[in-house]
Design a protein around this motif. Structure first.
Motif, PDB file in Angstrom:
ATOM      1  N   MET A   1      16.215  10.254  12.231  1.00  0.00           N
ATOM      2  CA  MET A   1      15.087   9.511  11.703  1.00  0.00           C
ATOM      3  C   MET A   1      14.273   8.956  12.869  1.00  0.00           C
ATOM      4  SD  MET A   1      14.882   6.553   8.850  1.00  0.00           S
ATOM      5  CE  MET A   1      14.826   7.861   7.656  1.00  0.00           C
ATOM      6  N   GLN A   2      12.965   9.121  12.789  1.00  0.00           N
ATOM      7  CA  GLN A   2      12.096   8.558  13.815  1.00  0.00           C
ATOM      8  C   GLN A   2      11.991   7.051  13.609  1.00  0.00           C
ATOM      9  OE1 GLN A   2       8.412  10.667  13.267  1.00  0.00           O
ATOM     10  NE2 GLN A   2       8.911  12.097  14.895  1.00  0.00           N
ATOM     11  N   PHE A   3      11.913   6.322  14.716  1.00  0.00           N
ATOM     12  CA  PHE A   3      11.805   4.874  14.630  1.00  0.00           C
ATOM     13  C   PHE A   3      11.122   4.355  15.890  1.00  0.00           C
ATOM     14  CE2 PHE A   3      15.765   5.798  16.747  1.00  0.00           C
ATOM     15  CZ  PHE A   3      15.771   4.917  17.816  1.00  0.00           C
ATOM     16  N   ILE A   4      10.734   3.093  15.829  1.00  0.00           N
ATOM     17  CA  ILE A   4      10.231   2.395  17.007  1.00  0.00           C
ATOM     18  C   ILE A   4      11.119   1.181  17.225  1.00  0.00           C
ATOM     19  CG2 ILE A   4       7.835   3.133  16.798  1.00  0.00           C
ATOM     20  CD1 ILE A   4       7.314   0.289  15.571  1.00  0.00           C
ATOM     21  N   THR A   5      11.147   0.708  18.446  1.00  0.00           N
ATOM     22  CA  THR A   5      11.868  -0.523  18.748  1.00  0.00           C
ATOM     23  C   THR A   5      10.837  -1.585  19.095  1.00  0.00           C
ATOM     24  OG1 THR A   5      13.761   0.724  19.565  1.00  0.00           O
ATOM     25  CG2 THR A   5      13.613  -1.594  20.217  1.00  0.00           C
ATOM     26  N   ASP A  49      10.913  -4.441   5.863  1.00  0.00           N
ATOM     27  CA  ASP A  49      12.094  -4.845   5.105  1.00  0.00           C
ATOM     28  C   ASP A  49      11.874  -4.546   3.631  1.00  0.00           C
ATOM     29  OD1 ASP A  49      10.434  -6.846   4.075  1.00  0.00           O
ATOM     30  OD2 ASP A  49      11.612  -8.519   4.836  1.00  0.00           O
ATOM     31  N   SER A  50      12.848  -4.916   2.826  1.00  0.00           N
ATOM     32  CA  SER A  50      12.712  -4.841   1.374  1.00  0.00           C
ATOM     33  C   SER A  50      13.303  -6.119   0.792  1.00  0.00           C
ATOM     34  CB  SER A  50      13.415  -3.608   0.804  1.00  0.00           C
ATOM     35  OG  SER A  50      14.809  -3.727   0.951  1.00  0.00           O
ATOM     36  N   PHE A  51      12.891  -6.427  -0.430  1.00  0.00           N
ATOM     37  CA  PHE A  51      13.401  -7.635  -1.079  1.00  0.00           C
ATOM     38  C   PHE A  51      13.272  -7.481  -2.589  1.00  0.00           C
ATOM     39  CE2 PHE A  51       8.904  -8.264  -0.613  1.00  0.00           C
ATOM     40  CZ  PHE A  51       8.503  -8.985  -1.731  1.00  0.00           C
ATOM     41  N   GLU A  52      13.975  -8.335  -3.309  1.00  0.00           N
ATOM     42  CA  GLU A  52      13.889  -8.350  -4.767  1.00  0.00           C
ATOM     43  C   GLU A  52      13.287  -9.662  -5.228  1.00  0.00           C
ATOM     44  OE1 GLU A  52      17.219  -7.181  -7.110  1.00  0.00           O
ATOM     45  OE2 GLU A  52      17.879  -5.723  -5.613  1.00  0.00           O
ATOM     46  N   GLU A  53      12.474  -9.555  -6.275  1.00  0.00           N
ATOM     47  CA  GLU A  53      11.873 -10.741  -6.876  1.00  0.00           C
ATOM     48  C   GLU A  53      11.634 -10.455  -8.352  1.00  0.00           C
ATOM     49  OE1 GLU A  53       7.568 -12.419  -6.342  1.00  0.00           O
ATOM     50  OE2 GLU A  53       8.850 -13.238  -4.753  1.00  0.00           O
ATOM     51  N   ASP A  54      12.092 -11.334  -9.203  1.00  0.00           N
ATOM     52  CA  ASP A  54      11.914 -11.193 -10.651  1.00  0.00           C
ATOM     53  C   ASP A  54      12.389  -9.835 -11.165  1.00  0.00           C
ATOM     54  OD1 ASP A  54      10.820 -13.771 -10.795  1.00  0.00           O
ATOM     55  OD2 ASP A  54       8.792 -13.019 -10.425  1.00  0.00           O
ATOM     56  N   GLY A  55      13.502  -9.345 -10.630  1.00  0.00           N
ATOM     57  CA  GLY A  55      14.074  -8.089 -11.089  1.00  0.00           C
ATOM     58  C   GLY A  55      13.400  -6.835 -10.562  1.00  0.00           C
ATOM     59  N   GLU A  56      12.420  -6.982  -9.702  1.00  0.00           N
ATOM     60  CA  GLU A  56      11.688  -5.839  -9.128  1.00  0.00           C
ATOM     61  C   GLU A  56      11.998  -5.768  -7.636  1.00  0.00           C
ATOM     62  OE1 GLU A  56       9.241  -2.618  -9.326  1.00  0.00           O
ATOM     63  OE2 GLU A  56       8.793  -4.047 -10.917  1.00  0.00           O
ATOM     64  N   THR A  57      12.169  -4.546  -7.114  1.00  0.00           N
ATOM     65  CA  THR A  57      12.406  -4.350  -5.686  1.00  0.00           C
ATOM     66  C   THR A  57      11.092  -3.981  -5.012  1.00  0.00           C
ATOM     67  OG1 THR A  57      14.651  -3.593  -6.142  1.00  0.00           O
ATOM     68  CG2 THR A  57      13.764  -3.107  -3.966  1.00  0.00           C
ATOM     69  N   TYR A  58      10.851  -4.595  -3.867  1.00  0.00           N
ATOM     70  CA  TYR A  58       9.627  -4.385  -3.098  1.00  0.00           C
ATOM     71  C   TYR A  58       9.979  -3.922  -1.690  1.00  0.00           C
ATOM     72  CZ  TYR A  58       7.410  -7.189  -6.740  1.00  0.00           C
ATOM     73  OH  TYR A  58       6.959  -7.659  -7.941  1.00  0.00           O
ATOM     74  N   ARG A  95      16.639   6.470   2.455  1.00  0.00           N
ATOM     75  CA  ARG A  95      17.210   6.859   3.754  1.00  0.00           C
ATOM     76  C   ARG A  95      16.814   5.864   4.847  1.00  0.00           C
ATOM     77  NH1 ARG A  95      15.640  11.819   1.689  1.00  0.00           N
ATOM     78  NH2 ARG A  95      13.760  11.886   2.972  1.00  0.00           N
ATOM     79  N   ALA A  96      15.568   5.418   4.829  1.00  0.00           N
ATOM     80  CA  ALA A  96      15.093   4.466   5.841  1.00  0.00           C
ATOM     81  C   ALA A  96      15.809   3.122   5.714  1.00  0.00           C
ATOM     82  CB  ALA A  96      13.582   4.282   5.719  1.00  0.00           C
ATOM     83  N   LEU A  97      15.995   2.656   4.496  1.00  0.00           N
ATOM     84  CA  LEU A  97      16.685   1.377   4.296  1.00  0.00           C
ATOM     85  C   LEU A  97      18.154   1.476   4.692  1.00  0.00           C
ATOM     86  CD1 LEU A  97      15.033   0.232   0.948  1.00  0.00           C
ATOM     87  CD2 LEU A  97      14.606  -0.671   3.256  1.00  0.00           C
ATOM     88  N   LEU A  98      18.773   2.629   4.442  1.00  0.00           N
ATOM     89  CA  LEU A  98      20.155   2.841   4.871  1.00  0.00           C
ATOM     90  C   LEU A  98      20.233   2.837   6.399  1.00  0.00           C
ATOM     91  CD1 LEU A  98      23.088   3.409   4.134  1.00  0.00           C
ATOM     92  CD2 LEU A  98      22.518   5.843   4.066  1.00  0.00           C
TER      93      LEU A  98
END
Length: 105
Positions: A1-5, A49-58, A95-98
């Protein structure tokens, strides 16, 4: 996976496709009204990043950044409900979140 630091953290690069909501307040015929569709939009960038709010994932993304005096700033940011992503992008995001989770463990 490509990424930046950036600031000692790795952020995966993604190409996300998602369905945008469109609207039109003009009066149109039935035929013209049936032609109104949700376009597929491309977002190129990095997962913040990702997060959950009110039952929805963002998911939050960014495309530009700056490191000044050891302080990191992010620009060209978006926040999407994952539900608007098309299925291939949901797979890429998973895959990115993993990658991010494994990178921080």
């Amino acid at each position: 996976m490509q990424f930046i630091t950036v600031g000692n953290r790795r952020y995966p690069r993604v190409s996300l496709r998602w369905k945008d909501i469109v609207g039109d307040s003009a009066m149109q015929s039935s035929k013209e009204s049936r032609q109104l569709v949700c376009p597929t939009i491309w977002t190129e960038g990095y997962i913040f990043d990702s997060f959950e709010e009110d039952g929805e994932t963002y998911v939050r993304t960014f495309s530009t950044w700056a490191e000044i005096d050891e302080e990191v700033s992010f620009g060209d940011r978006n926040c999407f409900p994952i539900s608007v992503l098309i299925s291939e992008s949901k797979d890429e995001l998973e895959r990115a979140l993993l990658f991010m989770k494994e990178d921080r463990d």
